[in-house]
Each structure stands twice: as structure tokens, then as C-alpha cells.
Design an enzyme around this catalytic site. Sequence first.
Site, mmCIF file in Angstrom:
data_model
loop_
_atom_site.group_PDB
_atom_site.id
_atom_site.type_symbol
_atom_site.label_atom_id
_atom_site.label_comp_id
_atom_site.label_asym_id
_atom_site.label_seq_id
_atom_site.Cartn_x
_atom_site.Cartn_y
_atom_site.Cartn_z
ATOM 1 N N ASP A 1 -1.316 -1.704 -10.098
ATOM 2 C CA ASP A 1 -1.491 -3.125 -9.813
ATOM 3 C C ASP A 1 -1.424 -3.900 -11.122
ATOM 4 O O ASP A 1 -2.071 -3.531 -12.110
ATOM 5 C CB ASP A 1 -2.847 -3.382 -9.158
ATOM 6 C CG ASP A 1 -2.888 -2.939 -7.702
ATOM 7 O OD1 ASP A 1 -1.839 -2.971 -7.040
ATOM 8 O OD2 ASP A 1 -3.980 -2.557 -7.234
ATOM 9 N N GLU B 1 0.815 -1.221 0.000
ATOM 10 C CA GLU B 1 0.000 0.000 0.000
ATOM 11 C C GLU B 1 0.847 1.268 0.000
ATOM 12 O O GLU B 1 0.349 2.353 0.308
ATOM 13 C CB GLU B 1 -0.961 0.033 1.214
ATOM 14 C CG GLU B 1 -1.564 -1.288 1.611
ATOM 15 C CD GLU B 1 -2.447 -1.927 0.550
ATOM 16 O OE1 GLU B 1 -2.617 -1.333 -0.513
ATOM 17 O OE2 GLU B 1 -2.973 -3.024 0.797
#
Length: 484
Positions: free
Chosen positions: A313, A176
Site C-alpha cells: 500500500d 485486495e
Amino acid sequence: MRGTFCLVLHSHLPWVAHHGRWPVGEEWLHQAWAQSYLRLAAMLRELAAEGGRDVLTLGVTPVLAAQLDDPHCLSATHAWLGGWQQRAHEAAPRLPAQAAHEHRLAAAALHEFEAHWRHGASPVLRGLPVELLGGPATHPFGPLLDPRVRDFGLRLGLRDAVWRTGSRPAGIWAPECGYRPGMEAEYAAAGVSHFLVDGPALHGETAFARPVGDVLCVGRDLEVTYRVWSPRKGYPGHRDYRDFHTYDHATGLKPARVTGPDVPPHEKASYEPDRAAARVAEHAADFTACVGARLDALRERHGRPALSVAAFDTELFGHWWHEGPAWLAAVLRALPEAGIRVTTLRGALADPGLVGEPVELPESSWGSGKDWRVWAGEPVADLVALNAEVQERLLTTVDKARSVVRDPLLDALASQALLALSSDWAFMVSTGSTVDYARDRARRHADRVSALAALLDEGRRAEAATLTATWEPSPFGHLDARDL
């Protein structure tokens, strides 16, 4: 040269092996493997055959790497690919064009899997023209961890990368992009030389890598990254691309294109591959122009060539955005033709001209608000408290039972604790995605930690061994709790 561009992809799924089916569990893994990982690897081999070197930087979270090497997951995914092709055949009478498209995709995926992946992902990763990033073993939100647990998870993850790929990563994508001041010293002590942060942590000044203590941080350039995907817009939402959310429920195939943001599923137009391919070419050209303009502006502003880093991602490309791999291939071919150097983070940082002045980073992440609210906000206060309990039980029990010889029961305790501390559970709850599943998984691992710790604290080792024998194997057989 107009400047340097780095594409960074982060591959991550939580530990899902043996944990259920659609819409969560192994289905997530099968879909991402079939639609993203297989296609990305095939594309990178094509670029390597064309002479491409250091094409991009790729992070694979250790817990995902473990699943991509796991015999159960390999067998199940192979069967899933065969089922995908069968579903395409079943759809042929009703959806002939879509069925033919899906048949070709499934056939290509089966060929790729059988030719390159039958022994797992590790041999595949070793042969790709990329820089591999490392990271903590099970994708925890690092700023909220006890420093001992944080260090243990990072070192385990880095060792796992050596075990699977034969080399120790120099760079990491912290889960994150979570950061707390002082973590850079831990990175340096673990042998990490560079890590990624989100652009706002650097107040948008991402043109150069910045020293933080003895480590370099590289900022995600949101001006170019958000061109592709942002909280509100991006290429994948174009009307001509395949719609992710609309299913043919009889077969699970996706026969529609986006059509429009407010068009209900039953009114969406049929997906047309040729139409989507034309849009891929248009958007690849647009992105190339965007990167070029960004680097030209940075060069004029700073008086020297600068750096732009776009980070996403991996699962966006192919899984969420069906046309994503084709877009990536087009961009990675077009950027050098436009006079832009494309390389890895490692390649960029070898150029001292791309390193700027030292910086002090604030507490940050790449989540909503760019702070810690997703993983530490009021909706997940119970999970934060649960994680604190897990860490306390782990450290107390390990310190009490510490031995000079390796103890498989303490190893099992540490493994379950790391799985309980995954950032995914809080993320799912905060974003309203499969909330019950996330809470169940966090509690399941935490309860195992509590039960096993109680037995070990009381010296009831035979019962502890019986208990752990019922658990699925740890993703990290080389985990050693003595390192805590």
C-alpha cells in the site's frame, strides 16, 4: 544483469469526502495526502530529473483519484496543511526539536501542494516516471460481485483513468488481489493485459509472469515484500523510527520514536531525525542485498534471469512509516548500482524471458489466510447479505427502467450501489477497525439504493429527484447506468 525488480504501490482510501472528521473521514485523506502522496510525487520527480524512467508501478484507485481531483478536497487539504504548520508552531515551547522538524515537513508539503497540486492529482500523475495501474471504480471485493456489476465497475474505473490521465491502463491491481476463476476472461474482454496476485496464489512460484487464459498474472514475492512489512515484522517497527501511534494530544504531532514494542506511550523516547536517517541507510542496504540474493538464487535455480515483485500500500510510505519515502528513494537508487534492473510491470513483461508457463489460479486474495475470509467470513455475513440485496435492487431497477437516453436517477442509483459495495467496509469490520463507522457507511449507501429503487419502481420520479438532490455529488460524474 542479476535480474529484474519491480516495485508496485497501490494507493487507496475509501470515498470519505464530506463524511466526517477524526479519527475517520476526511482526516484520513488529509494525512495520507500530506505524508504519502505529496512526498512520493516529489521523490519521483527527483528520480526523473536524475534520468530515472519507468521507476515503479503505481495504482491509484479511481475513487481516490476522484477525491484528489475534487475541489472541496483540494481546498480542505490546503487548509489542513496550513493547520499542520500552525500546530508545529504551537508545539515549539514544549517540544522545540520536534516542532522544528514538523515545521520543515509542513513547509515542504505546502510548497509541493501549491506548486504542483492546486489543480488536482491528474496533472501530477501524468508527469511521473511510472506505469499507472487501473482497477474497478470503488474498490469492491470482485469475487463476491455479480458478473454484470463486476464488469460495470471495472470498465467504469478504466474509463475514469483515461478521463483523468489521458491513457487507458493495461494492468490492474484488483482490490485486495481478489480472484475467482474466470475473472481473467473478463479482464481480457475489458482490455486488461496483466494483473497482480499474491504469492501464495502461485504457491510462491513468483519468478516469472504466468499466463492465465489470455492475460498475464504477476505474483507478489513475499520473500522480499515481507522484508519490509509483514503481519509480524518489518523495517517500520524498528526502535529508531517515528512511532505512529503516540501523539502529543495538544497538537496532534507525533514526538516519539518506537523505542520498543512493549514500551507504553508515556515512556517512549523522543524522536531523533538524524538517528532515523542512519537507520534508513542501513535498511536500504539490507533490502538491496535481500533483492540481490533473491534474484541470484532464482537465476541459479531457473538458469536464466528472473523477476521479483514487491508490492505494498502506498500509504505505508510516509503515513504509517514516516521514513518510508526516504527509504524508497535510497532503494531505487541503490538497486541499479547493484546490477539489478528496476522497471515497471509493463517494462518487465515486455521481456519474453520473464514469462513462464500457464497456470490455473485458485480462489485467493492478499488478506488473512490468503482466501476470502476477511470479506466473506462470519463476522461480515450481514454485509455479504446486504451487498447481495444492493446488487439485486440495482440490476432489477435498471433493467425495468432501462432507456435509450441517459437517466441521471439511474446513474445516481448505480453510484450509490458501487459505494455500498466497497471492500473497505467488510475489511474494517473483520479487522476490528472503526467497525461502527464501516457498518454505518455500508448501510447508508445501501439504504439510499433501496429508497431510490422503490421510488423509481413506482414511477415517482419527481420524489426521486428531490431525494437525490440532498446527496453529495457522485465521485464519477461520467458514470452511465446504461452500461450495466
